[in-house]
Design an enzyme around this catalytic site. Structure first.
Site, PDB file in Angstrom:
ATOM      1  N   LYS A  53       0.993  11.184 -38.016  1.00 23.66           N
ATOM      2  CA  LYS A  53       2.420  11.071 -37.704  1.00 23.66           C
ATOM      3  C   LYS A  53       2.661  10.857 -36.206  1.00 23.66           C
ATOM      4  O   LYS A  53       3.648  10.233 -35.812  1.00 23.66           O
ATOM      5  CB  LYS A  53       3.180  12.297 -38.208  1.00 23.66           C
ATOM      6  CG  LYS A  53       3.239  12.400 -39.740  1.00 23.66           C
ATOM      7  CD  LYS A  53       3.867  11.180 -40.386  1.00 23.66           C
ATOM      8  CE  LYS A  53       4.386  11.461 -41.788  1.00 23.66           C
ATOM      9  NZ  LYS A  53       4.873  10.228 -42.462  1.00 23.66           N
ATOM     10  N   TYR A  56      -2.569  15.216 -40.647  1.00 26.48           N
ATOM     11  CA  TYR A  56      -1.212  14.684 -40.830  1.00 26.48           C
ATOM     12  C   TYR A  56      -0.519  14.497 -39.468  1.00 26.48           C
ATOM     13  O   TYR A  56       0.135  13.491 -39.219  1.00 26.48           O
ATOM     14  CB  TYR A  56      -0.471  15.684 -41.713  1.00 26.48           C
ATOM     15  CG  TYR A  56       0.934  15.360 -42.105  1.00 26.48           C
ATOM     16  CD1 TYR A  56       1.207  14.602 -43.246  1.00 26.48           C
ATOM     17  CD2 TYR A  56       2.007  15.874 -41.379  1.00 26.48           C
ATOM     18  CE1 TYR A  56       2.521  14.356 -43.634  1.00 26.48           C
ATOM     19  CE2 TYR A  56       3.312  15.636 -41.768  1.00 26.48           C
ATOM     20  CZ  TYR A  56       3.562  14.872 -42.895  1.00 26.48           C
ATOM     21  OH  TYR A  56       4.858  14.638 -43.276  1.00 26.48           O
TER      22      TYR A  56
END
Ligand code: NAI
Length: 319
Positions: free
Chosen positions: A171, A167
């Protein structure tokens, strides 16, 4: 209110708007006059399955409140899905002014367990998905003379959090995409910014674990009060302002949640100039100078950063 900001005549596409933050954004845009395309594939938090229900139910909410919206159930995790979503917007409303890249999934694991089943779907939705939707949207916005894009990054990626290596990679990529598109968008009047939100959604509940895992009752009560304050609708005003034509910002990141808003930025310390004799020992001996945050600067782009580097080199060795 005479100075109220509105989006009359504007068309906004919001990905992952069938629940959580995206739903809150969709409701705010629609309440201020935008025609909203509510995209959501309706899958699980891990990105499995699909359900047309969530996107349609948000459209129903908006229309019940007197707004205008269209549902779209493409998965934005593919090139075809991204194109299909933007086609939905232009077919329904003939234009596109605002894109909010918000869709997200979570597949956390310790790094030693982080295999491609954890990595690929997360990169597909957050990073490639933003790419896949933004490219066709960009072309519509360019042809129209401008637009506003708001991406969704995360503190877990920008600052680091255990279990988030997939993640965080995605991101962090969204951050880089935001910065580069902001620079490329200048000549097309396309402004691109991002938020790093905090909101009590299914995603946050999963990241925080079960409240019962906290054994101290006072700590548990405090945690529950904070979570209660993290209403997703308290994030949407920042997204809407970044998407409004009155907002001058581009290439910026705002951390927002529970009613607080701040800017995150990448800064450059004044540093140390060792000149052409810079040695390993110079780096050791000047470590504190290199890291000293006093008088840091915030480069606007790589050209700005290069100027600082070249100016420091020209100044020569500082002893
Ligand atoms: P959520 O799980 O409530 O909403 C995400 C939505 O995206 C879901 O409705 C889901 O169906 C949709 N979605 C997932 N994959 C999709 C795909 N391929 N195509 C279309 N739709 C898809 O989570 P939440 O919290 O509302 O998250 C929204 C965004 O905010 C995400 O990008 C997330 O990473 C980010 N974020 C949220 C934080 C929080 O505190 N809730 C913290 C930091 C970032």
């Amino acid at each position: 209110m005479p100075d109220e900001l509105n989006f009359d005549g504007k068309v906004a596409v919001i990905t992952g708007a069938g629940g959580g933050l995206g739903r809150a954004h969709a409701l705010l845009f629609a309440s201020r006059g935008a025609k909203v395309v509510v995209n959501d594939v309706g899958g699980s938090l891990a990105g499995e399955g699909s359900d047309a229900g969530p996107a349609q139910s948000v459209v129903d909410e908006i229309t019940a409140l007197g707004g205008e919206a269209t549902a779209d159930t493409h998965s934005i995790a593919t090139v075809e899905g991204g194109r299909g979503l933007i086609d939905t917007a232009t077919a329904a409303y003939g234009r596109l002014d605002i894109l909010v890249n918000n869709a997200g999934i979570l597949r956390n694991a310790a790094f030693e367990d982080m295999d491609e089943q954890h990595l690929e779907p997360v990169l597909d939705v957050h990073l490639r998905g933003a790419f896949f939707v933004t490219r066709p949207a960009w072309n519509v916005m360019r042809a129209q003379g401008g637009g506003r894009i708001v991406n969704t990054t995360s503190g877990a990626g920008l600052l680091g959090a255990p279990g988030f290596s997939n993640y965080g990679s995605a991101k962090g990529g969204v951050y880089g995409l935001t910065r580069v598109l902001a620079v490329e968008g200048v000549k097309y009047n396309i402004k691109v910014n991002a938020i790093a939100p905090f909101a009590a959604t299914r995603m946050l509940s999963d990241s925080m674990g079960e409240p019962t895992e906290v054994s101290d009752p006072a700590a548990l009560a405090q945690m529950q009060a904070i979570v209660a304050a993290l209403d997703p609708s308290l994030v949407s005003p920042v997204v809407a302002y970044l998407a409004h034509e009155d907002c001058p910002a581009t290439g910026e990141i705002y951390t927002v949640g529970g009613g607080q808003v701040s800017r995150f930025f990448l800064a450059r310390t004044q540093g140390y100039v060792g000149g052409h004799t810079l040695s390993l020992e110079d780096v050791r001996d000047h470590w504190d100078d290199i890291r000293d945050e006093k008088d840091y600067t915030v480069p606007a782009d790589t050209g700005d950063e290069s100027q600082s580097v070249f100016a420091a080199i020209a100044r020569g060795r500082v002893t």
